[in-house]
Design a protein around this motif. Sequence first.
Motif, PDB file in Angstrom:
ATOM      1  N   SER A 108       0.827  -1.207   0.000  1.00  0.00           N
ATOM      2  CA  SER A 108       0.000   0.000   0.000  1.00  0.00           C
ATOM      3  C   SER A 108       0.862   1.258   0.000  1.00  0.00           C
ATOM      4  CB  SER A 108      -0.950   0.000   1.197  1.00  0.00           C
ATOM      5  OG  SER A 108      -0.241  -0.163   2.406  1.00  0.00           O
ATOM      6  N   MET A 109       1.991   1.222   0.702  1.00  0.00           N
ATOM      7  CA  MET A 109       2.901   2.363   0.685  1.00  0.00           C
ATOM      8  C   MET A 109       3.540   2.521  -0.698  1.00  0.00           C
ATOM      9  SD  MET A 109       3.012   3.982   3.576  1.00  0.00           S
ATOM     10  CE  MET A 109       2.890   3.806   5.363  1.00  0.00           C
ATOM     11  N   ARG A 110       3.941   1.417  -1.305  1.00  0.00           N
ATOM     12  CA  ARG A 110       4.555   1.498  -2.632  1.00  0.00           C
ATOM     13  C   ARG A 110       3.590   2.101  -3.643  1.00  0.00           C
ATOM     14  NH1 ARG A 110       6.172  -3.758  -1.494  1.00  0.00           N
ATOM     15  NH2 ARG A 110       4.813  -4.620  -3.113  1.00  0.00           N
ATOM     16  N   ALA A 111       2.319   1.751  -3.535  1.00  0.00           N
ATOM     17  CA  ALA A 111       1.328   2.306  -4.458  1.00  0.00           C
ATOM     18  C   ALA A 111       1.247   3.821  -4.317  1.00  0.00           C
ATOM     19  CB  ALA A 111      -0.035   1.666  -4.198  1.00  0.00           C
ATOM     20  N   ARG A 112       1.329   4.307  -3.093  1.00  0.00           N
ATOM     21  CA  ARG A 112       1.298   5.757  -2.873  1.00  0.00           C
ATOM     22  C   ARG A 112       2.551   6.428  -3.428  1.00  0.00           C
ATOM     23  NH1 ARG A 112      -2.646   4.331   0.372  1.00  0.00           N
ATOM     24  NH2 ARG A 112      -4.042   5.955   1.152  1.00  0.00           N
ATOM     25  N   ALA A 113       3.689   5.773  -3.220  1.00  0.00           N
ATOM     26  CA  ALA A 113       4.926   6.336  -3.750  1.00  0.00           C
ATOM     27  C   ALA A 113       4.905   6.366  -5.277  1.00  0.00           C
ATOM     28  CB  ALA A 113       6.125   5.525  -3.250  1.00  0.00           C
ATOM     29  N   GLN A 114       4.376   5.318  -5.892  1.00  0.00           N
ATOM     30  CA  GLN A 114       4.293   5.264  -7.358  1.00  0.00           C
ATOM     31  C   GLN A 114       3.403   6.375  -7.895  1.00  0.00           C
ATOM     32  OE1 GLN A 114       5.947   3.520  -9.458  1.00  0.00           O
ATOM     33  NE2 GLN A 114       6.296   1.414  -8.790  1.00  0.00           N
ATOM     34  N   ALA A 115       2.327   6.675  -7.166  1.00  0.00           N
ATOM     35  CA  ALA A 115       1.347   7.647  -7.649  1.00  0.00           C
ATOM     36  C   ALA A 115       1.758   9.099  -7.383  1.00  0.00           C
ATOM     37  CB  ALA A 115      -0.012   7.383  -6.982  1.00  0.00           C
ATOM     38  N   ARG A 116       2.767   9.297  -6.552  1.00  0.00           N
ATOM     39  CA  ARG A 116       3.155  10.648  -6.167  1.00  0.00           C
ATOM     40  C   ARG A 116       3.779  11.375  -7.357  1.00  0.00           C
ATOM     41  NH1 ARG A 116       3.035  10.269  -1.275  1.00  0.00           N
ATOM     42  NH2 ARG A 116       1.547  11.939  -0.968  1.00  0.00           N
ATOM     43  N   ALA A 117       3.329  12.599  -7.620  1.00  0.00           N
ATOM     44  CA  ALA A 117       3.790  13.376  -8.763  1.00  0.00           C
ATOM     45  C   ALA A 117       5.245  13.806  -8.575  1.00  0.00           C
ATOM     46  CB  ALA A 117       2.914  14.607  -8.958  1.00  0.00           C
ATOM     47  N   ARG A 118       6.021  13.715  -9.652  1.00  0.00           N
ATOM     48  CA  ARG A 118       7.403  14.179  -9.650  1.00  0.00           C
ATOM     49  C   ARG A 118       7.449  15.584 -10.229  1.00  0.00           C
ATOM     50  NH1 ARG A 118       6.208   8.811  -8.710  1.00  0.00           N
ATOM     51  NH2 ARG A 118       7.970   7.414  -9.077  1.00  0.00           N
ATOM     52  N   PRO A 119       8.237  16.478  -9.638  1.00  0.00           N
ATOM     53  CA  PRO A 119       8.365  17.819 -10.209  1.00  0.00           C
ATOM     54  C   PRO A 119       9.134  17.789 -11.520  1.00  0.00           C
ATOM     55  CG  PRO A 119       9.885  17.542  -8.371  1.00  0.00           C
ATOM     56  CD  PRO A 119       9.024  16.317  -8.400  1.00  0.00           C
ATOM     57  N   PRO A 120       8.935  18.780 -12.389  1.00  0.00           N
ATOM     58  CA  PRO A 120       9.701  18.828 -13.646  1.00  0.00           C
ATOM     59  C   PRO A 120      11.200  18.862 -13.369  1.00  0.00           C
ATOM     60  CG  PRO A 120       7.891  20.416 -13.661  1.00  0.00           C
ATOM     61  CD  PRO A 120       7.971  19.882 -12.264  1.00  0.00           C
TER      62      PRO A 120
END
Length: 257
Positions: free
Chosen positions: A72-84
């Motif tokens: 569940s934590m990995r899913a949140r990390a995957q979905a987190r937006a990366r800055p340009p």
Amino acid sequence: MLSFDEAGARRLEAVYTTPDVAGQRHDVRRILALRPGEQVVDIGAGPGLLAVEMAAEVGPDGGVHAVEPSESMRARAQARARPPGAAHIEVSDGSADALPLPDSSVDAAVSTQVFEYLHDVPGALAEVHRVLRPGGRVLLLDTDWDSIVWHTRDDARTARILAAWDEHLADPHLPRTLAPALRAAGFSAVLTRVLPLLNIGYDPNSYSAMTASTIAEYVTGRAGISGADAQAWLDDVTSLGEAAFFSLNRYAFLADR
């Protein structure tokens, strides 16, 4: 130990977004002092907030490896937006004692609030030493729970609650022995910094307020603490208003490979 199912992951992510923990991440990044182009591993990356911030620091020529055992934590990390302009973040299943990385593959390693949960700290330190390049560095941040100062109306009840809360960790006093453990694992130039969490006055969007509900849930049924006991304690700490006071020390250890 605490479990991080979907509800637990959502609750922990909320704690990580408080100003207290956001400020802690800023201090961790300042101490680690990442440079553009570096490769860094975040051990126990949780929902990925620190990983994203580090990705911006190392830039497109660097890389961030977010290692996290909770799905569940990995899913949140995957979905987190990366800055340009940020580095690529590789989110992987793994743990501190089994990092999914080759030998001598990263310039820096960081782990916040993870090693105090481990039963084999020397084994995990050996694994960090393995993946770091010669001259690389590691930053570990952990809490000594004896440093807590929490104002309540019933100190004896609070002492019982916190003693039961200690059971969620393998070592609630790990910072006391972490410097010699790092040296024994082959690290050198160990530097230590204290990063306090301080809440004065009750604020529902603070580390202490959000953690109090987690503590009350965890201790219920442990060490003779009933649900009524835990709820009475929670009602106490959340009703103090301007009289509320909470302080807790976390300790950062920076060492060279």
